[in-house]
Structures are given as C-alpha cells and as structure tokens.
Design an enzyme around this catalytic site. Structure first.
Site, PDB file in Angstrom:
ATOM      1  N   GLY A 103      -8.484  -0.571  31.520  1.00 23.61           N
ATOM      2  CA  GLY A 103      -9.836  -0.539  32.080  1.00 23.61           C
ATOM      3  C   GLY A 103     -10.702  -1.451  31.243  1.00 23.61           C
ATOM      4  N   HIS A 104     -10.872  -2.691  31.689  1.00 24.83           N
ATOM      5  CA  HIS A 104     -11.642  -3.651  30.901  1.00 24.83           C
ATOM      6  C   HIS A 104     -13.056  -3.772  31.456  1.00 24.83           C
ATOM      7  CE1 HIS A 104      -7.644  -5.598  29.424  1.00 24.83           C
ATOM      8  NE2 HIS A 104      -7.861  -4.408  28.952  1.00 24.83           N
TER       9      HIS A 104
ATOM     10  N   ASP B 195      -9.246   0.447  24.297  1.00 23.42           N
ATOM     11  CA  ASP B 195     -10.683   0.627  24.528  1.00 23.42           C
ATOM     12  C   ASP B 195     -11.544   0.038  23.409  1.00 23.42           C
ATOM     13  OD1 ASP B 195     -10.027   2.158  26.836  1.00 23.42           O
ATOM     14  OD2 ASP B 195      -9.698   3.882  25.533  1.00 23.42           O
TER      15      ASP B 195
ATOM     16  N   LYS C 129     -12.182  -5.131  24.537  1.00 18.17           N
ATOM     17  CA  LYS C 129     -11.515  -6.425  24.757  1.00 18.17           C
ATOM     18  C   LYS C 129     -12.124  -7.182  25.933  1.00 18.17           C
ATOM     19  CE  LYS C 129      -7.500  -4.321  25.082  1.00 18.17           C
ATOM     20  NZ  LYS C 129      -7.842  -2.980  24.612  1.00 18.17           N
TER      21      LYS C 129
HETATM   22  P1  IMP Z   1       0.062   5.276  30.323  1.00 17.33           P
HETATM   23  O1  IMP Z   1      -0.109   3.872  29.846  1.00 17.33           O
HETATM   24  O2  IMP Z   1      -0.760   5.599  31.532  1.00 17.33           O
HETATM   25  O3  IMP Z   1       1.495   5.660  30.452  1.00 17.33           O
HETATM   26  O4  IMP Z   1      -0.517   6.239  29.167  1.00 17.33           O
HETATM   27  C1  IMP Z   1       0.096   6.342  27.892  1.00 17.33           C
HETATM   28  C2  IMP Z   1      -0.959   6.478  26.799  1.00 17.33           C
HETATM   29  O5  IMP Z   1      -1.681   5.255  26.692  1.00 17.33           O
HETATM   30  C3  IMP Z   1      -2.008   7.561  27.041  1.00 17.33           C
HETATM   31  O6  IMP Z   1      -2.406   8.091  25.801  1.00 17.33           O
HETATM   32  C4  IMP Z   1      -3.166   6.793  27.649  1.00 17.33           C
HETATM   33  O7  IMP Z   1      -4.397   7.438  27.471  1.00 17.33           O
HETATM   34  C5  IMP Z   1      -3.076   5.503  26.854  1.00 17.33           C
HETATM   35  N1  IMP Z   1      -3.643   4.358  27.567  1.00 17.33           N
HETATM   36  C6  IMP Z   1      -3.096   3.660  28.575  1.00 17.33           C
HETATM   37  N2  IMP Z   1      -3.903   2.648  28.936  1.00 17.33           N
HETATM   38  C7  IMP Z   1      -4.958   2.704  28.130  1.00 17.33           C
HETATM   39  C8  IMP Z   1      -6.125   1.886  27.984  1.00 17.33           C
HETATM   40  O8  IMP Z   1      -6.326   0.888  28.682  1.00 17.33           O
HETATM   41  N3  IMP Z   1      -7.001   2.263  27.017  1.00 17.33           N
HETATM   42  C9  IMP Z   1      -6.778   3.322  26.205  1.00 17.33           C
HETATM   43  N4  IMP Z   1      -5.712   4.104  26.296  1.00 17.33           N
HETATM   44  C10 IMP Z   1      -4.799   3.796  27.242  1.00 17.33           C
END
Ligand code: IMP
Length: 421
Positions: free
Chosen positions: A39-40, A12, A15
C-alpha cells in the site's frame, strides 16, 4: 544512475513518497516483488493516492512503469486500481508493461490465505489476505499460472482445472466452499483480453532500456524485515523485498543497480504479528499511532508502533548495501520531551547487537535505549540547518550509528515537505 528504494524496517516506511520524488528524475519505474499486499501512499497537491500493484511512478505522466516477473498479479485488484487512477485523470495506457512471466493471483489463493490464517489461531501471521503466500507457494511448487498462460486458452483452462481439482480437496478437508473451475476460467479469459495491451517480455524490454542508458528506478514493496529469507520468519511476506529480489524479479544484471536508498521512519511500525522489541504498548505508542495516522494502507489495521530500532535498520543496510537513508515522518516525533532509540538488545543478561535467527530468542530480546532530548517543530524546516538543534543531533546520531548518510528527511506527507541534503 539506476536507483533502488527499499524499506529498511517492517514495511510502511513511506516508500511511496520517496519513489514519487525520485521518479521525477527517472525514465522507468519498476516493481520487482510482492503484489497487491503493498500500500504505497502518495500525496499530490490535495489528492492522496494509495497504490497497491501499479508502481507509484505512474503518477508522473511521462514515465513508463513496469510490473516485473517477480510480482504476483491479482487482475481484479489491478483493474480496480486502473479505474481509480483513470477517474482522477491518470491514464496508464501505453505507460504500463506487465511481465508475461509474472504469476497470477487466483481467487482460491485469497481464500486459502484466509483459511490458513484462521487455522493458525493466535499464532497467525497477520497477512493482508491478498493471496500472496499461496500464490508464491504455487510458483515454487511449479503449479503457478503465469500472465503468458492467459494468451493460450487451452493451457489456461487445463491449468485452472488441474489446480482447482487440488484446491477443492483442501476445501473438503477444511469445510470451505468448493471452487468452480469453469467460472474461474471465464473470469480469467475476460482478464486475458483486457490485459493484452500491457503484456510484454519485460526481461528483454528492461535489458534494452538498460543498454540504452535510460534511468531505472526500482520500487521495493514491504520491508527488509518482512523478507522471506532475511526477515523475522515466519512472520514475513513470501517474497524478497531486499536487494536480491531486484535481479530475480526483473531479469536485469547486478550492474544495472547503482545506488540503494533505504527508507526508514523516524520511529518503527509493524503490521501483523511477530517480535518487535522496541514496541510501545502504552500511551506513547497510541499517541504515535494517532499522530502518524498509523493504520494499514491496504487493510486499515492499526499498526503497532515503537521507538526507532537501529539494530533493525543496520541489519537491513548490511543485507542490501544501503548507500543512503531517506528518513520519513520526523514531524510525528515533534513536541515529545524525550525520544528513545534502540541501539542494541539485552538477551539473557548480555548485550547483543544482532538479530537472532531463532524467533523465540528474538522475542526475548529487550531493547537497550539511548535517550535523546525532544524538539518542538520540524514541520516548516526547509533545510537541515533549519531543523531544531535536537532534531539535528538525532539525525547525526543515526548517521554515525549506521555509517550511512541520511540524505533525505521528510517532515510531512506533501512533496514540498522534504529536506534533501
Ligand atoms: P502477506 O504479504 O499478505 O502474506 O502478509 C505477511 C506479513 O507481511 C504480514 O505481517 C503483513 O502485515 C505484512 N505485510 C505485507 N505487505 C505489507 C506492506 O505493504 N506493509 C507492511 N506490512 C506488510
């Protein structure tokens, strides 16, 4: 010149905006890891786009975008995103290529993700529940279903049936609803038809464009501290957002990368659980969250906010060989009296400048701060020289600490609110 944009914190970092700016001068934009957990957010004029799976470069209508083999693809999420883009006049036809080697996120991956999180109770990772972890588990257990399997109904059916059989055993143990292999097969057979125009052997495609000296921009998702190997394990995602992920996730050689841009917020945020030494649990944290609209682009969850942690950024820079920093959201710190920056940790009475691998040791680290005088307003500065004196000092300190230039400063969400040095 081929460039990589990666997050230098816990994701976050902004990017999306940086990729959008750099995409203008690139030919091809490539995602290499992660999936629809990303989430870009990109603001174009008065429109805001949030992209999860499709590279942000797609918003530039003359660019080709590639979803590389390292990405895990949820077709449902892909078609939803495609429809949203088409509604605002962004057509992806003939401009988007999906690797036939990429793995598919299946409906049971999402349910398993939620179940595993539930089982962990207070120790849950805080995943996005997009099925990312379980999908990569299948990939590494060599049970995964790949995009190329969609082209052969027999193989697809066999694989789905076999996997669902195994998953249903877990469903019985954990009192979850069982899955119907036939229904999943029918659903994915339909996706197979719809995905056909996008499927390519992107390894050969990308190596071809590299040879032809096209400009490639690699779009990292998540952040360095969420890396499965180098992040704050187990509170991480299941892929490699750091530089190594580029090669494993595209099939391009290391020579295909010329420069690494680390995106860093002027402060720090984190979604999900895990240690965060410079976290602000007081009104200051709340005020940064409000002013910076720090709510997850994928899940809407409030992000945890804290001061800039330069130990974290220095570590990210070391791993990926970051050449320059793009600093985002400096405007969110406007109007503060004092601003802290974490320059080390205190661990059991001694000062350390590294991130311990043992998570409970990292959890015990207290931030050591350097305090800066605040500034009034960065919002309308058009050049570095225009910035308030104290904001310049802040940036210059960061450059000195990291020994890396801050080559871009973002003072707002719009494309125009950007200082390029
Ligand atoms: P997962 O990628 O859904 O398995 O989540 C694993 C960890 O990565 C969690 O703490 C999520 O909040 C974090 N996470 C996954 N994708 C993002 C992102 O795009 N931005 C920030 N945190 C992320």
């Amino acid at each position: 010149m081929n460039k990589l944009v990666i997050g230098a914190q816990w994701g976050d970092e902004g990017k999306g905006k940086i990729v959008d700016i750099l995409a203008k001068e690139s030919d091809i934009i490539v995602r290499y890891q992660g999936g629809s957990n990303a989430g870009h957010t990109v603001c174009v004029g008065d429109k805001t786009f949030i992209l999860h799976l499709i590279p942000s470069g797609i918003l530039h209508k003359d660019k080709i975008c590639v979803i590389g083999n390292g990405v895990v693809i949820d077709p449902k999420s892909f078609f939803k995103e495609k429809a949203t883009l088409e509604k605002v006049g962004v057509d992806i036809q003939d401009r988007l290529l999906i690797s036939e080697k990429a793995h598919l996120v299946m409906p049971y991956h999402k349910e398993l993700d939620a179940m595993q999180e539930g089982k962990l109770g207070d120790n849950k990772i805080g995943t996005t529940k997009r099925g990312i972890g379980p999908c990569y588990v299948d990939k590494y257990a060599r049970n995964g279903i790949r995009i190329c399997d969609l082209t052969d109904e027999k193989t697809l059916k066999e694989k789905i049936t076999k996997n669902v059989e195994e998953v249903n055993k877990l469903c019985d143990i954990y009192s979850m609803n069982r899955f119907d292999a036939e229904a999943i097969f029918d659903e994915y057979k339909e996706y197979a038809e719809l995905l056909k125009p996008y499927i390519r052997n992107t390894v050969y495609y990308l190596n071809g464009v590299f040879k032809n000296r096209k400009k490639i921009l690699f779009e990292g998702a998540q952040g360095s501290l969420l890396d499965i190997d180098f992040g704050t394990y187990p509170f991480v995602t299941s892929s490699n957002p750091t530089v190594g992920g580029v090669f494993a996730g595209t099939g391009l050689p290391h020579k295909a990368l010329d420069s690494v841009i680390g995106v860093m917020k002027a402060y720090t945020t984190r979604v999900g659980n895990g240690p965060f030494p410079s976290e602000l649990l007081d009104d200051m944290g709340e005020s940064i969250r409000k002013k910076g609209s720090e709510f997850g682009a994928t899940t809407g969850r409030p992000r945890r906010c804290g001061w800039l942690d330069l130990v974290v950024v220095k570590y990210a820079a070391m791993i990926s060989g970051i050449d320059s920093i793009a600093m985002t959201k400096i405007d969110v710190l406007d109007g503060l009296d004092r601003i802290n920056v974490c320059v080390g940790y205190e661990y059991e009475g001694r000062k350390i400048g590294f991130i311990p691998s043992q998570l409970d040791e990292f959890a015990k680290c207290k931030p050591v701060y350097k305090t800066f005088e605040g500034w009034e307003n960065t919002k309308h500065s058009e050049s570095f020289e225009d910035l308030p004196e104290n904001a310049k000092k802040y940036v210059e300190f960061i450059e000195k600490f990291l020994s890396i230039p801050v080559s871009l400063i973002s003072t707002g969400a719009k494309r125009s609110e950007t200082i390029i040095r």
